[in-house]
Write an enzyme that holds these catalytic residues in place. Structure first.
Site, PDB file in Angstrom:
ATOM      1  N   GLY A 152       0.442  -1.782   0.019  1.00  0.00           N
ATOM      2  CA  GLY A 152      -0.172   0.097  -0.163  1.00  0.00           C
ATOM      3  C   GLY A 152       1.061   1.323   0.415  1.00  0.00           C
ATOM      4  CB  ILE A 175      -6.548 -20.536  -2.107  1.00  0.00           C
ATOM      5  CG1 ILE A 175      -5.919 -21.502  -1.335  1.00  0.00           C
ATOM      6  CG2 ILE A 175      -7.809 -20.553  -2.100  1.00  0.00           C
ATOM      7  CD1 ILE A 175      -6.942 -22.672  -0.168  1.00  0.00           C
ATOM      8  CD  GLU A 176      -7.742 -16.698   1.414  1.00  0.00           C
ATOM      9  OE1 GLU A 176      -6.894 -16.927   0.968  1.00  0.00           O
ATOM     10  OE2 GLU A 176      -7.774 -16.839   2.628  1.00  0.00           O
ATOM     11  CB  THR A 182      17.971 -13.643  -4.130  1.00  0.00           C
ATOM     12  OG1 THR A 182      19.004 -14.729  -4.229  1.00  0.00           O
ATOM     13  CG2 THR A 182      19.708 -12.774  -3.586  1.00  0.00           C
ATOM     14  CE  LYS A 183      17.792 -20.773  -3.945  1.00  0.00           C
ATOM     15  NZ  LYS A 183      18.278 -21.213  -4.888  1.00  0.00           N
ATOM     16  N   PRO A 184      13.684 -16.781  -1.294  1.00  0.00           N
ATOM     17  CG  PRO A 184      13.871 -15.639   1.038  1.00  0.00           C
ATOM     18  CD  PRO A 184      15.067 -15.982  -0.730  1.00  0.00           C
ATOM     19  CE  LYS A 239      21.678 -16.893  -6.073  1.00  0.00           C
ATOM     20  NZ  LYS A 239      22.477 -17.208  -4.794  1.00  0.00           N
ATOM     21  N   GLY A 257     -14.184   4.476  18.375  1.00  0.00           N
ATOM     22  CA  GLY A 257     -14.169   3.426  18.727  1.00  0.00           C
ATOM     23  C   GLY A 257     -16.074   2.228  19.208  1.00  0.00           C
ATOM     24  CB  CYS A 273     -16.492   9.318  16.559  1.00  0.00           C
ATOM     25  SG  CYS A 273     -17.315   8.655  15.934  1.00  0.00           S
ATOM     26  CG  HIS A 300     -13.746   9.400  12.358  1.00  0.00           C
ATOM     27  ND1 HIS A 300     -12.650   8.895  13.755  1.00  0.00           N
ATOM     28  CD2 HIS A 300     -15.222   9.286  13.021  1.00  0.00           C
ATOM     29  CE1 HIS A 300     -13.624   8.334  13.597  1.00  0.00           C
ATOM     30  NE2 HIS A 300     -15.004   8.473  13.364  1.00  0.00           N
ATOM     31  CD  GLU A 322      -9.994   9.820  12.441  1.00  0.00           C
ATOM     32  OE1 GLU A 322     -10.069   9.226  12.721  1.00  0.00           O
ATOM     33  OE2 GLU A 322      -9.965  11.179  13.206  1.00  0.00           O
TER      34      GLU A 322
END
Length: 543
Positions: A21, A150-151, A190-192, A225, A352, A379, A514, A516
């Site tokens: 993000g 999977i999703e 670097t393998k991952p 690599k 909240g 709030c 809000h 913020e």
């Protein structure tokens, strides 16, 4: 170009929480500075219709857009980095996709066909992507989750199809991955990343650009690599090490020439990037003259992401005042003594839901009111301020009907009717669904003359975003205002209370909206700028 927008698809591999993000927002801001009209979309693979009913401990903050969509917190990053405002078109979930397809099936729109993931689900995903990109030169599309989940498979299949349908000049695949550093051996692995790209290839997706997250900047040998084993050209393998601040990323990516690679690969003509605003932000981050401590007394303080926009808004206020803001998180449920609040330069009660931890919030509010410590309630925080005032100043056994339906004095009660941003009357009751039924999105608020809030905004009417079901009970307005609590903001129809202040207090504000959600690092926000100014003892408003 806007008639045929281009698409940059962002995927992530190896582990979650790598920062897709923030990367998307930073790259979007960098391209926007080249006068390219950019938007960003977040595609969430979970089955919920939206994150509105999800626990903040699981999903973090729910970011509310101007048009009232409850969305992923990444949209907050997009708005803080870009000049564009996000909308309901910028975020959709697998739940929304399946819901839409099933409703069409019930109406008989598929002419008796067997409804399948391909083509029906993938077609719906593609349709929503194309809709969100209308009117823009470039749409950055972030696929939530990690490659291999999977999703997310239908989403990966949908963008694979878009690559075929739109061609290479209109689509680009960027893959964010992790390159860990093993301190015990002093090696970068670097393998991952190689395996992550291999996994991506299994879905028919060849990345055009690799962004490699790491503790330290990668050596050129590591890049070579990675390029060799992933079929990505060397000039398209980028290192993104840990930086002092997320707001340093746009400038860093510009130095690495990521924007030039993107525009070249996509055939986009653009101007030179103008990053003067970001460089100013970076200078402000290094010029703090003092530190202030803001005690945030909330219900979800175990997970900082639950208050992502709020954390950033406080930080923005610090930038505008050249102070470092230290946020002291206090779990309101575990607040048992005012000694836990000592050393606070300011106290903030965030939003909240539910009764848990309310007594701790009331205690913190009373302490701020009596000790003349700058106080800001947002709030639920405004509602708690009203409850505390009614209990300890008016000596009423007051509460909110959210916490006690049989309270003798419901100074806060459920809204049954209100006017939305389009002028339509919305009605709710206690049996209404939880999801998507609150007062949501940007609403007009009229500020009182001679109020501190109006001085902050320097205007008499503002638009701020809301997310709530309960509201100040107007039956108690007279007794409350006669005893020192002022109503300084109202809805456009004057029926709903939007903001309160206290007489004889240097800085005490509660707002139902809000603020913020509309703060940004370049300018901050009028309320947060002033709140941190008060916390740093630069202003006093004693009468």
């Amino acid at each position: 170009m806007a008639s045929k927008p281009k698409f940059l698809f962002v995927t992530g591999g190896v582990v979650s929480s790598l920062g897709k993000g923030i990367l998307s927002a930073s790259l979007g801001s960098l391209l926007e500075s080249k006068e390219i009209k950019v938007t960003i979309m977040k595609l969430d693979p979970y089955i919920n219709l939206d994150p509105g009913t999800m626990s903040p401990f699981q999903h973090g903050e729910v970011f509310v857009t101007e048009d009232g969509a409850e969305t992923d917190l990444d949209l907050g990053h997009y708005e803080r980095f870009l000049d564009e405002k996000m909308s309901q078109n910028n975020n959709f979930t697998a739940g929304q996709v399946y819901d839409s397809v099933l409703k069409k099936e019930r109406k008989g729109e598929f002419l008796g066909a067997t409804v399948q993931v391909i083509p029906h689900i993938t077609d719906e995903i593609k349709k929503r992507i194309m809709k969100g990109a209308r009117g823009y030169d470039l749409a950055i599309v972030e696929i939530g989750g990690t490659v291999g989940d999977i999703e997310s498979q239908p989403f990966l299949e949908a963008i694979r199809q878009l690559k075929i349908e739109l061609g290479d000049q209109r689509t680009l695949f960027l893959h964010l991955t992790l390159v860990p550093f093993l301190s015990t051996s002093g090696e970068t692995k670097t393998k991952p990343t190689q395996h992550s790209v291999k996994n991506l290839l299994s879905y028919g997706l060849q990345p055009d650009i690799l962004i490699c997250r790491s503790e330290k900047e990668l050596q050129n040998s590591d890049k070579k690599k990675i390029a060799l084993f992933t079929n990505v050209s060397l000039d398209s393998v980028f290192s993104l090490p840990d930086l002092p601040s997320i707001y340093a990323i746009p400038v860093f990516l510009s130095k690495e020439k990521l924007d030039e690679v993107v525009t070249r690969k996509m055939g986009i003509r653009s101007k030179k990037a103008d990053l003067s605003d970001w460089k100013k932000v970076n200078r402000l981050e290094k010029s703090s003259s003092k530190k202030v401590t803001v005690s945030m007394v909330g219900k979800y303080t175990e997970l900082a992401d639950a208050y992502m926009s709020l954390n950033e808004a406080l930080r923005h206020g610090g930038l505008q005042n050249r102070v470092d803001v230290n946020i002291k998180y206090i779990d309101s449920e575990n607040l048992k003594s005012i000694n836990q609040l000592k050393g606070s330069d300011a106290i903030l009660i965030p939003g909240g839901f539910g009764h848990r931890g309310i007594n701790g919030m009331v205690m913190a509010t009373k302490y701020a009111r009596e000790k003349k410590i700058p106080f800001f309630g947002i709030c639920l925080g405004m509602q708690v301020a009203v409850i505390e005032f009614a209990r300890n100043v008016l000596n009423l056994k007051a509460n909110s009907t959210e916490f006690d339906k049989k309270t003798n004095h419901p100074v806060i009660a459920l809204m049954h009717e209100w006017k939305d941003s389009e002028g339509s009357i919305q009605k709710r009751n206690a049996s209404s669904d939880m999801g998507g039924t609150m007062r949501l999105g940007a609403q007009k608020c009229i500020l009182s003359n001679n109020s501190k809030l109006k001085k902050m905004y320097k205007k008499s009417a503002i638009f701020e975003r809301h997310r709530h079901r309960f509201e100040f009970n107007g039956n108690y307005e007279n007794v409350i205002t006669e005893n020192g609590m002022k109503i300084v903001g109202r809805s456009s129809d004057k029926k709903l209370v939007e903001a309160i202040e206290l007489d004889n207090h240097p800085w005490f504000l509660g707002c139902q909206f809000h603020p913020e959600l509309t703060s940004n690092p370049k300018e901050g926000h009028p309320i947060f700028n002033d709140f941190i100014k008060a916390a740093s003892k630069k202003i006093k408003w004693f009468k």
